[in-house]
Design an enzyme around this catalytic site. Structure first.
Site, PDB file in Angstrom:
ATOM      1  N   HIS A 298      25.103  23.855  41.718  1.00  0.00           N
ATOM      2  CA  HIS A 298      24.540  25.202  41.603  1.00  0.00           C
ATOM      3  C   HIS A 298      25.526  26.273  42.036  1.00  0.00           C
ATOM      4  CE1 HIS A 298      20.188  23.427  41.834  1.00  0.00           C
ATOM      5  NE2 HIS A 298      20.804  23.166  40.692  1.00  0.00           N
TER       6      HIS A 298
ATOM      7  N   CYS B  81      33.500  45.761  39.529  1.00  0.00           N
ATOM      8  CA  CYS B  81      34.807  45.192  39.188  1.00  0.00           C
ATOM      9  C   CYS B  81      35.846  46.322  39.048  1.00  0.00           C
ATOM     10  CB  CYS B  81      34.663  44.437  37.871  1.00  0.00           C
ATOM     11  SG  CYS B  81      36.212  43.849  37.203  1.00  0.00           S
TER      12      CYS B  81
HETATM   13  C1  BV8 Z   1      18.622  24.907  33.604  1.00  0.00           C
HETATM   14  C2  BV8 Z   1      19.837  29.785  42.924  1.00  0.00           C
HETATM   15  C3  BV8 Z   1      19.018  24.714  31.291  1.00  0.00           C
HETATM   16  C4  BV8 Z   1      21.034  29.536  43.724  1.00  0.00           C
HETATM   17  C5  BV8 Z   1      18.412  27.940  42.362  1.00  0.00           C
HETATM   18  C6  BV8 Z   1      11.903  27.778  32.211  1.00  0.00           C
HETATM   19  C7  BV8 Z   1      13.025  28.505  31.839  1.00  0.00           C
HETATM   20  C8  BV8 Z   1      14.310  28.102  32.193  1.00  0.00           C
HETATM   21  C9  BV8 Z   1      14.486  26.949  32.926  1.00  0.00           C
HETATM   22  C10 BV8 Z   1      13.365  26.259  33.296  1.00  0.00           C
HETATM   23  C11 BV8 Z   1      12.082  26.636  32.950  1.00  0.00           C
HETATM   24  N1  BV8 Z   1      11.209  25.723  33.485  1.00  0.00           N
HETATM   25  C12 BV8 Z   1      11.911  24.785  34.147  1.00  0.00           C
HETATM   26  C13 BV8 Z   1      13.210  25.089  34.034  1.00  0.00           C
HETATM   27  C14 BV8 Z   1      14.299  24.390  34.601  1.00  0.00           C
HETATM   28  C15 BV8 Z   1      14.600  25.032  35.956  1.00  0.00           C
HETATM   29  C16 BV8 Z   1      13.723  24.325  36.970  1.00  0.00           C
HETATM   30  O1  BV8 Z   1      13.943  23.173  37.254  1.00  0.00           O
HETATM   31  N2  BV8 Z   1      12.701  25.031  37.486  1.00  0.00           N
HETATM   32  C17 BV8 Z   1      11.792  24.389  38.425  1.00  0.00           C
HETATM   33  C18 BV8 Z   1      11.529  25.310  39.610  1.00  0.00           C
HETATM   34  C19 BV8 Z   1      10.528  24.024  37.682  1.00  0.00           C
HETATM   35  N3  BV8 Z   1      15.998  24.789  36.177  1.00  0.00           N
HETATM   36  C20 BV8 Z   1      16.893  25.722  35.831  1.00  0.00           C
HETATM   37  O2  BV8 Z   1      16.626  26.831  35.428  1.00  0.00           O
HETATM   38  C21 BV8 Z   1      18.335  25.265  35.956  1.00  0.00           C
HETATM   39  N4  BV8 Z   1      19.013  25.516  34.731  1.00  0.00           N
HETATM   40  O3  BV8 Z   1      17.705  24.137  33.529  1.00  0.00           O
HETATM   41  O4  BV8 Z   1      19.392  25.282  32.525  1.00  0.00           O
HETATM   42  C22 BV8 Z   1      18.032  25.661  30.671  1.00  0.00           C
HETATM   43  C23 BV8 Z   1      18.442  26.956  30.410  1.00  0.00           C
HETATM   44  C24 BV8 Z   1      17.537  27.814  29.776  1.00  0.00           C
HETATM   45  C25 BV8 Z   1      16.250  27.370  29.433  1.00  0.00           C
HETATM   46  C26 BV8 Z   1      15.846  26.062  29.749  1.00  0.00           C
HETATM   47  C27 BV8 Z   1      16.736  25.205  30.377  1.00  0.00           C
HETATM   48  C28 BV8 Z   1      19.016  26.056  37.069  1.00  0.00           C
HETATM   49  C29 BV8 Z   1      18.610  25.476  38.399  1.00  0.00           C
HETATM   50  C30 BV8 Z   1      19.301  26.213  39.537  1.00  0.00           C
HETATM   51  C31 BV8 Z   1      18.374  27.273  40.037  1.00  0.00           C
HETATM   52  N5  BV8 Z   1      18.969  27.933  41.182  1.00  0.00           N
HETATM   53  N6  BV8 Z   1      18.809  28.799  43.286  1.00  0.00           N
HETATM   54  C32 BV8 Z   1      20.729  29.985  45.120  1.00  0.00           C
HETATM   55  O5  BV8 Z   1      20.341  31.155  45.287  1.00  0.00           O
HETATM   56  O6  BV8 Z   1      20.894  29.156  46.023  1.00  0.00           O
HETATM   57  S1  BV8 Z   1      17.158  26.856  42.743  1.00  0.00           S
HETATM   58  C33 BV8 Z   1      17.105  26.436  44.407  1.00  0.00           C
HETATM   59  O7  BV8 Z   1      16.377  25.187  44.439  1.00  0.00           O
HETATM   60  C34 BV8 Z   1      18.439  26.137  45.069  1.00  0.00           C
HETATM   61  O8  BV8 Z   1      19.532  26.222  44.180  1.00  0.00           O
HETATM   62  C35 BV8 Z   1      18.297  24.696  45.538  1.00  0.00           C
HETATM   63  O9  BV8 Z   1      19.512  24.074  45.448  1.00  0.00           O
HETATM   64  C36 BV8 Z   1      17.323  24.154  44.567  1.00  0.00           C
HETATM   65  C37 BV8 Z   1      16.623  22.876  45.009  1.00  0.00           C
HETATM   66  O10 BV8 Z   1      15.972  23.124  46.251  1.00  0.00           O
HETATM   67  P1  BV8 Z   1      16.252  22.079  47.452  1.00  0.00           P
HETATM   68  O11 BV8 Z   1      17.714  22.058  47.704  1.00  0.00           O
HETATM   69  O12 BV8 Z   1      15.575  20.792  47.154  1.00  0.00           O
HETATM   70  O13 BV8 Z   1      15.583  22.820  48.670  1.00  0.00           O
HETATM   71  P2  BV8 Z   1      14.012  22.873  49.016  1.00  0.00           P
HETATM   72  O14 BV8 Z   1      13.844  23.956  50.021  1.00  0.00           O
HETATM   73  O15 BV8 Z   1      13.219  22.895  47.747  1.00  0.00           O
HETATM   74  O16 BV8 Z   1      13.703  21.461  49.706  1.00  0.00           O
HETATM   75  C38 BV8 Z   1      14.294  21.162  50.965  1.00  0.00           C
HETATM   76  C39 BV8 Z   1      13.934  19.718  51.262  1.00  0.00           C
HETATM   77  O17 BV8 Z   1      14.610  19.327  52.451  1.00  0.00           O
HETATM   78  C40 BV8 Z   1      12.448  19.494  51.512  1.00  0.00           C
HETATM   79  O18 BV8 Z   1      12.022  18.345  50.799  1.00  0.00           O
HETATM   80  C41 BV8 Z   1      12.364  19.257  53.019  1.00  0.00           C
HETATM   81  O19 BV8 Z   1      11.340  18.340  53.340  1.00  0.00           O
HETATM   82  C42 BV8 Z   1      13.711  18.649  53.286  1.00  0.00           C
HETATM   83  N7  BV8 Z   1      14.224  18.827  54.655  1.00  0.00           N
HETATM   84  C43 BV8 Z   1      13.977  19.842  55.531  1.00  0.00           C
HETATM   85  N8  BV8 Z   1      14.690  19.635  56.670  1.00  0.00           N
HETATM   86  C44 BV8 Z   1      15.409  18.484  56.480  1.00  0.00           C
HETATM   87  C45 BV8 Z   1      15.125  17.973  55.203  1.00  0.00           C
HETATM   88  N9  BV8 Z   1      15.676  16.842  54.726  1.00  0.00           N
HETATM   89  C46 BV8 Z   1      16.542  16.188  55.526  1.00  0.00           C
HETATM   90  N10 BV8 Z   1      16.874  16.621  56.775  1.00  0.00           N
HETATM   91  C47 BV8 Z   1      16.325  17.751  57.276  1.00  0.00           C
HETATM   92  N11 BV8 Z   1      16.644  18.152  58.520  1.00  0.00           N
END
Ligand code: BV8
Length: 246
Positions: free
Chosen positions: A122, A153
């Site tokens: 990402h 820019c």
């Molecule tokens: C894509 C920005 C092809 C960067 C992020 C409709 C239109 C377009 C796309 C979609 C759509 N519907 C679905 C999609 C696909 C979409 C998607 O998956 N959506 C989901 C929400 C349904 N994906 C995309 O859009 C991706 N691109 O598909 O392109 C495309 C293009 C056009 C049209 C169709 C397809 C792009 C994905 C990237 C999005 N960017 N953020 C930023 O600002 O950082 S998302 C965000 O979530 C972050 O990037 C992060 O990396 C990502 C995943 O989250 P996690 O890392 O898992 O974090 P989270 O908080 O969720 O969970 C933390 C976990 O840790 C928990 O389980 C917790 O229990 C655990 N935890 C806590 N403490 C600990 C621990 N574990 C271990 N130790 C600990 N101590």
């Protein structure tokens, strides 16, 4: 025993080890996750910040949000979870195996912990570029952004954006290709600190399992894909991962 004998034995002889990490592995460093009760998406709505439309509608808000997150990341350090994965890479490579860590995180902490075989699915919070001419941002632009002002820019006047992948944007080709190949090649695949709800990254552990890997998850809470994996270790990454390399 935190990890099963099956996992430990497979790790000792695995030809290729693949890892996917998410925000959870940086939580113990003090970097907020996205979807935890105290996570970023509880304070902000991703639709308002992590997509191009939101950025174009309010570049100052979005640039300021990333400047704040960049400042947080610059003030924190890798934790024992990051360090354990860097050590695991060294152990696997030293005995002739191959290793790839695919991270969804944009905080650069795996590289700071010493991991070398890393792909940033990402992008990175620590880099910015011009949305128009794509030149990397540098100098007073990042200064302006740090002050929450619209960075522009100097070459073309376009807006400066962070080098992160927003919703609806394609992931960078080489990182996701390498990560998918790693999942296909893996004998052991670890999914650490991710809720596994954002695709295509969340599909990697399932790709690995379908290709025959032994797949384990490390997470205090079961992720969306936990029920499809071979093993789930309920714990914090910094607490449990060092057991794999001690
Ligand atoms: C894509 C920005 C092809 C960067 C992020 C409709 C239109 C377009 C796309 C979609 C759509 N519907 C679905 C999609 C696909 C979409 C998607 O998956 N959506 C989901 C929400 C349904 N994906 C995309 O859009 C991706 N691109 O598909 O392109 C495309 C293009 C056009 C049209 C169709 C397809 C792009 C994905 C990237 C999005 N960017 N953020 C930023 O600002 O950082 S998302 C965000 O979530 C972050 O990037 C992060 O990396 C990502 C995943 O989250 P996690 O890392 O898992 O974090 P989270 O908080 O969720 O969970 C933390 C976990 O840790 C928990 O389980 C917790 O229990 C655990 N935890 C806590 N403490 C600990 C621990 N574990 C271990 N130790 C600990 N101590």
């Amino acid at each position: 025993m935190l990890f099963s004998t099956a996992l430990v034995q497979r790790l000792a002889t695995a030809r290729h080890v693949g890892v996917l990490t998410g925000a959870g592995i940086s939580a113990e460093s003090g970097v907020p996750t996205f979807r935890d009760p105290d996570g970023l998406w509880q304070q902000f709505r991703p639709e308002e910040l992590a997509n191009v439309e939101a950025f174009l509608a309010n570049p100052t808000l979005v640039q300021g949000w990333y400047a704040h997150r960049r400042q947080v990341v610059e003030e924190v350090a890798p934790n024992p979870g990051h360090e354990a994965l860097a050590e695991l890479e060294r152990l696997v490579v030293a005995r002739g195996g191959s290793f790839l860590l695919a991270t969804q995180n944009v905080d650069g902490l795996h590289v700071r912990a010493g991991s070398e075989h890393v792909v940033e699915l990402h992008g990175s919070l620590l880099r910015s570029h011009c949305i128009a001419c794509e030149r990397p941002a540098s100098g007073d632009n990042t200064g302006a952004i740090a002050r929450g002002e619209p960075g522009v820019c100097p070459a073309c006047g376009g807006l400066i954006r962070p080098d992160v992948v927003w919703f609806g944007e394609m992931l960078p080709e080489e990182p996701i290709h390498r990560a998918e190949q790693s999942a296909l090649d893996a004998d052991v695949y670890l999914s650490v600190g991710t809720s596994a709800v954002v695709f295509p990254a969340a599909g990697l552990p399932l790709t690995a399992r379908a290709a025959g890997a032994y797949v384990a998850e490390v997470n205090p809470e079961p992720s969306a894909i936990a029920h499809e994996l071979d093993e789930t270790v309920g714990g914090r990454a910094g607490d449990v991962l060092p057991a794999l390399v001690d």
